[in-house]
Write a protein that holds these residues in place. Structure first.
Motif, PDB file in Angstrom:
ATOM      1  N   HIS A 284       5.707   1.849 -10.527  1.00  0.00           N
ATOM      2  CA  HIS A 284       5.914   1.870 -11.976  1.00  0.00           C
ATOM      3  C   HIS A 284       7.153   1.073 -12.343  1.00  0.00           C
ATOM      4  O   HIS A 284       7.176   0.355 -13.360  1.00  0.00           O
ATOM      5  CB  HIS A 284       6.044   3.318 -12.456  1.00  0.00           C
TER       6      HIS A 284
ATOM      7  N   ASP B  46       0.809  -1.218   0.000  1.00  0.00           N
ATOM      8  CA  ASP B  46       0.000   0.000   0.000  1.00  0.00           C
ATOM      9  C   ASP B  46       0.847   1.275   0.000  1.00  0.00           C
ATOM     10  O   ASP B  46       0.496   2.264  -0.655  1.00  0.00           O
ATOM     11  CB  ASP B  46      -0.900   0.038   1.239  1.00  0.00           C
ATOM     12  N   ASP B  47       1.949   1.243   0.738  1.00  0.00           N
ATOM     13  CA  ASP B  47       2.729   2.471   0.913  1.00  0.00           C
ATOM     14  C   ASP B  47       3.820   2.648  -0.140  1.00  0.00           C
ATOM     15  O   ASP B  47       4.669   3.540  -0.023  1.00  0.00           O
ATOM     16  CB  ASP B  47       3.351   2.489   2.317  1.00  0.00           C
ATOM     17  N   MET B  48       3.820   1.822  -1.177  1.00  0.00           N
ATOM     18  CA  MET B  48       4.831   1.953  -2.232  1.00  0.00           C
ATOM     19  C   MET B  48       4.561   3.222  -3.038  1.00  0.00           C
ATOM     20  O   MET B  48       3.413   3.535  -3.374  1.00  0.00           O
ATOM     21  CB  MET B  48       4.812   0.724  -3.150  1.00  0.00           C
ATOM     22  N   SER B  49       5.609   3.943  -3.343  1.00  0.00           N
ATOM     23  CA  SER B  49       5.450   5.170  -4.124  1.00  0.00           C
ATOM     24  C   SER B  49       5.047   4.837  -5.557  1.00  0.00           C
ATOM     25  O   SER B  49       5.300   3.720  -6.042  1.00  0.00           O
ATOM     26  CB  SER B  49       6.748   5.978  -4.134  1.00  0.00           C
ATOM     27  N   LEU B  50       4.424   5.796  -6.229  1.00  0.00           N
ATOM     28  CA  LEU B  50       4.004   5.586  -7.612  1.00  0.00           C
ATOM     29  C   LEU B  50       5.205   5.290  -8.491  1.00  0.00           C
ATOM     30  O   LEU B  50       5.140   4.440  -9.396  1.00  0.00           O
ATOM     31  CB  LEU B  50       3.257   6.822  -8.128  1.00  0.00           C
ATOM     32  N   LEU B  51       6.324   5.951  -8.215  1.00  0.00           N
ATOM     33  CA  LEU B  51       7.532   5.747  -9.006  1.00  0.00           C
ATOM     34  C   LEU B  51       8.050   4.320  -8.844  1.00  0.00           C
ATOM     35  O   LEU B  51       8.413   3.657  -9.823  1.00  0.00           O
ATOM     36  CB  LEU B  51       8.612   6.760  -8.595  1.00  0.00           C
ATOM     37  N   ASP B  52       8.079   3.831  -7.595  1.00  0.00           N
ATOM     38  CA  ASP B  52       8.555   2.465  -7.345  1.00  0.00           C
ATOM     39  C   ASP B  52       7.591   1.426  -7.941  1.00  0.00           C
ATOM     40  O   ASP B  52       8.021   0.402  -8.488  1.00  0.00           O
ATOM     41  CB  ASP B  52       8.698   2.224  -5.841  1.00  0.00           C
TER      42      ASP B  52
END
Length: 296
Positions: free
Chosen positions: A265, A257-263
């Motif tokens: 992607h 859930d807490d993964m960044s959008l960049l990671d």
């Protein structure tokens, strides 16, 4: 998809479809001459099949070229279904060929005729076996490179032709020993085999047109590849189909859930790259889901 993969696919389907036309035309000329000089029902059976072969191969020739046409505004998923349509045309041609053989052979059983110049007929069939073997080798190699449905359908038909020509050889040899009546019966047996081939080709083409899923093995492979990428917590919603040489793959990746959008992607890109390595001719769509939402 990589340009090199596109070029490889285009080269092999074009080469295989062109080779089929050249092979079929050469066999028509040789078998036609042999039939005119032998009047053998089994040679006519083989000749009739070659006539339908060239018609089917011409359809294939243009269909695979149309299927290679890039996607446009009206066909956003490309034109690959043209290959499946070509398979249906081949199925119809094969069925027509088988019906003609049965009608002719039944008439010959009722009114048997002697066969002349058997040695000429044998020479023609030996030539046909050599040419067909060479073509099947080309098609088999092209199929391994592309997985093209149209080439697979064409190859299936020509593999059947090998068995047919062996049957014709058998009929001609038996005729030399006074069993000329078997000539027509073997032609009927060939026709029945053609019916079976038509069913196989037609069935696969229809399944492709109706977007049948890839095999269970392929689906398991896709899921295994995706799940083995680091940070992927799960996979669901896998959907697959094939259009021409392109495999379409859709799936949902479950991520923290807490993964960044960049990671997120970056993980998606790694999954896509791994799938493209396993399926070079593919169009992949990945949806990202928070793992907590999926578990709810």
């Amino acid at each position: 998809m990589m340009d090199k993969s596109n070029n490889d696919y285009s080269y092999w389907v074009r080469f295989a479809s062109s080779a089929a036309i050249v092979a079929a035309f050469s066999m028509i000329l040789v078998k036609g001459y042999a039939w005119l000089n032998t009047d053998s029902a089994s040679v006519l059976a083989s000749l009739t099949d070659s006539v339908f072969d060239v018609a089917a191969s011409i359809v294939n020739f243009f269909a695979v070229r149309y299927a290679l046409t890039p996607a446009d505004d009206d066909h956003r998923f490309g034109h690959g279904k043209a290959e499946s349509l070509a398979g249906l045309f081949q199925s119809a041609f094969i069925t027509g060929s088988a019906l003609l053989l049965i009608f002719h052979s039944v008439g010959r059983i009722s009114h048997p005729q002697n066969i002349d110049n058997i040695s000429l007929g044998l020479a023609a069939i030996y030539f046909s076996i050599f040419i067909t073997l060479l073509l099947v080798v080309i098609q088999t190699f092209a199929l391994k490179k592309t997985g093209s449905i149209a080439i697979k359908a064409d190859s299936l038909h020509y593999k059947g032709d090998l068995l047919m020509n062996v049957g014709v050889l058998f009929a001609l040899y038996l005729t030399q020993f006074g069993y000329s009546f078997l000539d027509s019966w073997i032609a009927i047996g060939i026709a029945l085999y053609l019916f079976y081939g038509a069913y196989e080709v037609g069935s696969e083409s229809v399944q492709s047109l109706m977007d049948k899923e890839l095999s269970n093995d392929d689906q398991q492979t896709i899921m295994s590849i995706a799940q083995n990428i680091p940070l992927v917590k799960g996979i669901h919603g896998v959907r697959t189909r094939q259009s021409g040489g392109t495999v379409f793959i859709q799936l949902h990746l479950e991520l923290e859930d807490d993964m960044s959008l960049l990671d997120a992607h970056d993980v998606s890109e790694k999954v896509e790259a791994a799938l493209e390595n396993a399926y070079p001719f593919s169009d992949i769509l990945i949806h990202l889901d928070p793992v907590s939402i999926v578990r709810k």
